[in-house]
Write an enzyme that holds these catalytic residues in place. Structure first.
Site, PDB file in Angstrom:
ATOM      1  N   GLU A 284     -57.626  17.301  18.776  1.00  0.00           N
ATOM      2  CA  GLU A 284     -57.060  16.546  19.884  1.00  0.00           C
ATOM      3  C   GLU A 284     -56.912  15.808  20.739  1.00  0.00           C
ATOM      4  O   GLU A 284     -57.290  14.511  21.396  1.00  0.00           O
ATOM      5  CB  GLU A 284     -58.671  16.763  20.090  1.00  0.00           C
ATOM      6  CG  GLU A 284     -59.562  16.578  19.737  1.00  0.00           C
ATOM      7  CD  GLU A 284     -60.643  17.262  18.284  1.00  0.00           C
ATOM      8  OE1 GLU A 284     -60.005  17.980  17.869  1.00  0.00           O
ATOM      9  OE2 GLU A 284     -62.061  17.133  18.606  1.00  0.00           O
ATOM     10  N   HIS A 308     -58.343  25.265  23.352  1.00  0.00           N
ATOM     11  CA  HIS A 308     -59.522  24.918  22.232  1.00  0.00           C
ATOM     12  C   HIS A 308     -58.446  22.626  22.769  1.00  0.00           C
ATOM     13  O   HIS A 308     -59.631  22.650  22.987  1.00  0.00           O
ATOM     14  CB  HIS A 308     -59.701  25.394  20.974  1.00  0.00           C
ATOM     15  CG  HIS A 308     -60.725  24.197  20.572  1.00  0.00           C
ATOM     16  ND1 HIS A 308     -61.301  24.764  20.283  1.00  0.00           N
ATOM     17  CD2 HIS A 308     -60.968  23.389  20.120  1.00  0.00           C
ATOM     18  CE1 HIS A 308     -62.816  23.865  19.082  1.00  0.00           C
ATOM     19  NE2 HIS A 308     -61.705  23.269  19.524  1.00  0.00           N
ATOM     20  N   GLU A 309     -57.522  22.519  22.483  1.00  0.00           N
ATOM     21  CA  GLU A 309     -57.419  20.977  21.915  1.00  0.00           C
ATOM     22  C   GLU A 309     -57.671  20.435  23.794  1.00  0.00           C
ATOM     23  O   GLU A 309     -58.010  19.498  23.207  1.00  0.00           O
ATOM     24  CB  GLU A 309     -56.064  20.764  21.099  1.00  0.00           C
ATOM     25  CG  GLU A 309     -56.290  21.383  19.928  1.00  0.00           C
ATOM     26  CD  GLU A 309     -57.364  21.268  19.285  1.00  0.00           C
ATOM     27  OE1 GLU A 309     -57.960  20.034  19.204  1.00  0.00           O
ATOM     28  OE2 GLU A 309     -57.541  22.724  18.249  1.00  0.00           O
ATOM     29  N   HIS A 312     -61.583  19.508  24.247  1.00  0.00           N
ATOM     30  CA  HIS A 312     -61.943  18.398  24.131  1.00  0.00           C
ATOM     31  C   HIS A 312     -61.337  17.084  24.346  1.00  0.00           C
ATOM     32  O   HIS A 312     -62.102  16.519  24.501  1.00  0.00           O
ATOM     33  CB  HIS A 312     -61.014  18.525  22.459  1.00  0.00           C
ATOM     34  CG  HIS A 312     -61.850  19.046  21.361  1.00  0.00           C
ATOM     35  ND1 HIS A 312     -62.754  18.877  21.325  1.00  0.00           N
ATOM     36  CD2 HIS A 312     -61.508  19.901  20.642  1.00  0.00           C
ATOM     37  CE1 HIS A 312     -63.158  19.777  20.278  1.00  0.00           C
ATOM     38  NE2 HIS A 312     -62.102  20.352  19.895  1.00  0.00           N
ATOM     39  N   GLU A 331     -67.646  20.086  18.799  1.00  0.00           N
ATOM     40  CA  GLU A 331     -67.035  22.080  19.401  1.00  0.00           C
ATOM     41  C   GLU A 331     -68.235  22.672  19.924  1.00  0.00           C
ATOM     42  O   GLU A 331     -66.746  23.676  19.626  1.00  0.00           O
ATOM     43  CB  GLU A 331     -67.121  21.781  16.917  1.00  0.00           C
ATOM     44  CG  GLU A 331     -66.232  20.755  16.786  1.00  0.00           C
ATOM     45  CD  GLU A 331     -64.915  21.430  17.668  1.00  0.00           C
ATOM     46  OE1 GLU A 331     -64.459  22.301  17.777  1.00  0.00           O
ATOM     47  OE2 GLU A 331     -63.696  19.983  16.837  1.00  0.00           O
ATOM     48  N   ASP A 390     -66.964  15.889   5.752  1.00  0.00           N
ATOM     49  CA  ASP A 390     -66.079  17.887   5.712  1.00  0.00           C
ATOM     50  C   ASP A 390     -66.639  18.917   5.549  1.00  0.00           C
ATOM     51  O   ASP A 390     -67.026  20.041   6.314  1.00  0.00           O
ATOM     52  CB  ASP A 390     -65.372  17.532   5.615  1.00  0.00           C
ATOM     53  CG  ASP A 390     -63.771  17.093   5.465  1.00  0.00           C
ATOM     54  OD1 ASP A 390     -64.237  16.189   6.365  1.00  0.00           O
ATOM     55  OD2 ASP A 390     -63.197  16.050   4.731  1.00  0.00           O
ATOM     56  N   TYR A 398     -68.980  24.946  15.746  1.00  0.00           N
ATOM     57  CA  TYR A 398     -67.912  26.293  16.687  1.00  0.00           C
ATOM     58  C   TYR A 398     -68.603  27.003  17.666  1.00  0.00           C
ATOM     59  O   TYR A 398     -69.369  27.089  19.108  1.00  0.00           O
ATOM     60  CB  TYR A 398     -66.826  26.217  15.639  1.00  0.00           C
ATOM     61  CG  TYR A 398     -65.596  25.323  15.370  1.00  0.00           C
ATOM     62  CD1 TYR A 398     -65.136  24.588  16.300  1.00  0.00           C
ATOM     63  CD2 TYR A 398     -66.265  24.640  14.285  1.00  0.00           C
ATOM     64  CE1 TYR A 398     -63.951  23.671  15.644  1.00  0.00           C
ATOM     65  CE2 TYR A 398     -65.236  23.733  13.752  1.00  0.00           C
ATOM     66  CZ  TYR A 398     -64.003  23.405  15.024  1.00  0.00           C
ATOM     67  OH  TYR A 398     -63.497  22.311  14.054  1.00  0.00           O
TER      68      TYR A 398
HETATM   69 ZN   LIG Z   1     -62.545  21.710  17.935  1.00  0.00          ZN
END
Ligand SMILES: [Zn+2]
Length: 626
Positions: A284, A308-309, A312, A331, A390, A398
């Site tokens: 994003e 989705h992006e 953001h 998220e 990560d 999410y």
């Molecule tokens: Zn995302």
């Protein structure tokens, strides 16, 4: 007076945020406000080289050293730029690297300068040819005949190409001058500065303050096509028409986003459609989302990634998680908005199907994380200190995040919740907040007259406890009942392969049909399915993924070449990780996975290599999925 105000602000800031465990920055002493980049791209050596000039605000008058985050940078000089423009050399020390955090850069200030509240620090440096944020692609990895470079800052990779305070709790504006070979074009998450520039020079400015992980650069043989006056598509010339056609709905999506979440505050919204090796579905980056070409299905069926992006632009870019422990704030809200936008743009049935598939994936993730001895990672607020952020990227942030927001919607009722959302974005626009700040704000909002009844315990069960709480909303799983019945009837032979009602299916129904097939399905049936419907490595990437997962699950060897081609063709994290995860469940699968990985590895992003290697070569003592 000014200094006093600054100190007060600093005190409030440091109380509001617990320190970011993934940054060396001492944000109670200094805060970077602006970054000016002047960088050249070396496609031979795979390095960026030049300077970053940081405008730094001093919050603590007694502070005499500025600490920055770096990773694998070669720093040649640090200067303080005085008001007169004169550059004064500053001493600096680069510490031994920490495997997760990189190297702490400490810059010493001479006594004279400590009284200045704002100063410009210029750092001359070059990046390593293995900078974790940068992926350099050979022409063969692109759709054309020229090399390509892109950056991926999230979560803590920006420090590998820019020395700065690499924590999302700090927001910066930036400008940049990027020099490239004359036949390549640079784009950034910023507005392009037009004007007479020498060939191969590109200038950008980003006026809205953003967290450092959103500073983004791509360089390649790029062309632009406008979709309307504020949206458009960048990509390689051979892909431009296809991409522009696929994403024709973009202006409509942006309007729908604004109706739901408030004004779009980034002026332009463009897409950069990436080469196949791009590691993500989408990223994003503000004003310019980076998008995987695997999203182009030819029929706009996979535009959920774009939605989705785009979402953001509000949750994540406008209101940002202060640390990676609070990743769910980015998220969870975004996935919720994605769901609402899909519903609005493409109807309730499609939104319910995407929700039902995602819900089952969430249940699987919670089970897997629990089995791996990581139940704590199934709470929304994570504790990632000492680990790579990560590791916090999972369906929990999410999808559990999304269902928590849906739970809030259920209690508020939709109109009242929409007002809540708008108020949330307005109250925290261009701020970085942590989970506690959100929680406190929610509890305060609940005291308003007419707000719904909700206890702190109910909220905390979502945020702090593992798994799904008792207040989990009911998921519309029945939406797949007709497909599930067809799946059973086909397995038992009551429906012939060529009589499947597949021409009426949307891709998600195909995905469901394939996901429902058991591991002991006869190979004869797989052969029929493959021959009748052309299942393989091409076409809709989600259908291909489910098909290839089924191929692995059933050990259907005739389709292994398709599996290999797919894994060599795409570098998208979710697709690659899902397939290697499926392969790692059996000994023979693991052996096949190792063979394919040896070929595919050079095309994968460094972080994906780590993820795949974790699956193929698990550490001793760490339980593996059976
Ligand atoms: Zn995302």
């Amino acid at each position: 007076m000014r200094a006093l105000i600054l100190v007060t602000t600093a005190a409030v800031t440091s109380m509001a945020h617990a320190a970011d465990p993934h940054s060396y920055a001492e944000t109670d002493k200094f805060v970077v406000r602006h970054v000016a980049l002047d960088l050249g791209t070396d496609f031979e050596a795979h390095r960026l080289a030049g300077t970053a000039e940081l405008t730094v605000e001093q919050l603590d008058p007694a502070a005499d050293r500025l600490v920055l985050d770096t990773r694998d940078l070669e720093i040649s000089a640090v200067h303080l730029i005085e008001m007169s423009g004169r550059a004064r050399v500053l001493a600096f020390k680069l510490a031994e690297p920490d495997p997760v955090l990189g190297s702490k850069l400490t810059i010493e200030f001479p006594h004279c300068c400590a009284a200045t509240t704002q100063m410009r620090i210029r750092i001359a440096y070059r990046t390593s040819n293995e900078a974790s944020a940068l992926q350099w692609l050979e022409p063969v990895q692109t759709y054309g005949a020229k090399p390509y470079l892109y950056s991926q800052g999230q979560a803590i990779h920006t420090r590998s190409w820019i020395p700065l305070q690499d924590t999302p709790s700090v927001r910066v504006t930036y400008d940049a001058r990027i020099r490239t070979p004359p036949d390549l074009v640079a784009v950034m998450s910023a507005s392009r500065v037009d004007g007479a520039l020498p060939a191969g020079e590109h200038a950008f400015t980003m006026k809205q303050p953003i967290p450092p992980y959103l500073i983004a650069l791509a360089v390649g043989d790029l062309r632009f096509q406008a979709l309307d006056n504020r949206t458009g598509v960048w990509t390689e010339p051979s892909r431009l028409q296809t991409a522009a056609r696929e994403f024709e709905d973009l202006p409509r999506m942006l309007e729908a986003g604004e109706e739901m979440a408030g004004p779009y505050r980034w002026d332009r919204y463009d897409l950069l459609v990436m080469p196949r090796a791009f590691a993500f579905g989408g990223m994003e980056n503000p004003r310019l989302s980076f998008i995987s070409p695997s999203v182009i299905a030819g029929d706009r069926s996979l535009v959920a990634v774009i939605v989705h992006e785009l979402a953001h632009s509000w949750s994540g870019n406008l209101v940002t998680n202060a640390t990676w422990d609070d990743f769910w704030l980015n998220e969870g809200f975004t996935t919720y908005l994605e769901h609402r936008l899909i519903e609005k743009l493409y109807g309730e049935r499609r939104a319910e199907m995407e929700g039902a598939i995602a819900y089952e994936e969430l249940l699987r993730t919670i089970r897997d994380l629990t089995d791996e001895g990581r139940p704590g990672d199934t709470a929304l607020q994570l504790k990632l200190a000492g680990r790579s952020p990560d590791e916090g990227i999972s369906d929990v942030a999410y999808q559990k995040g999304r269902w928590f927001v849906s739970f809030l919607e259920e209690r508020f009722g939709r109109p009242a919740f929409d007002a809540f959302l708008r108020a949330y974005f307005d109250a925290h626009a261009f701020q970085s907040i942590d989970t506690e700040t959100f929680r406190a704000w929610l509890l305060e909002y609940l005291e308003r007259p007419g707000a719904p009844a909700m206890t702190a315990e109910e909220i905390d069960a979502w945020i702090y406890r593992p798994g799904l709480p008792a207040t989990m909303p009911k998921v519309a799983t029945g939406v797949f009942a007709p497909v599930d019945k067809v799946a059973v009837d086909w397995q038992s032979g009551r429906i012939a392969t060529d009589a499947l009602p597949a021409k009426d299916w949307i891709p998600m129904e195909w995905v469901r049909f394939l996901d429902e097939q058991p591991a002991d399905l006869e190979h004869e049936k797989l052969a029929e399915l493959r021959a009748t419907y052309g299942l393989g490595a091409d076409g809709n990437a989600e259908i291909a993924l489910s098909w290839l997962e089924l191929v692995i699950r059933t050990g259907y060897e005739p389709a292994y070449p398709d599996l290999e081609r797919f894994l060599l063709d795409t570098g998208r994290w979710r697709l690659v990780e899902s397939l290697f995860s499926e392969l790692s469940r059996t000994e023979s699968g693991r052996a096949l996975g190792e063979r394919i990985y040896a070929k595919a590895k050079p095309g994968y992003h460094a972080s994906i290599r780590q993820a795949v290697e974790r699956l193929l070569y698990p550490e001793p003592g760490r339980a593996t999925a059976q």
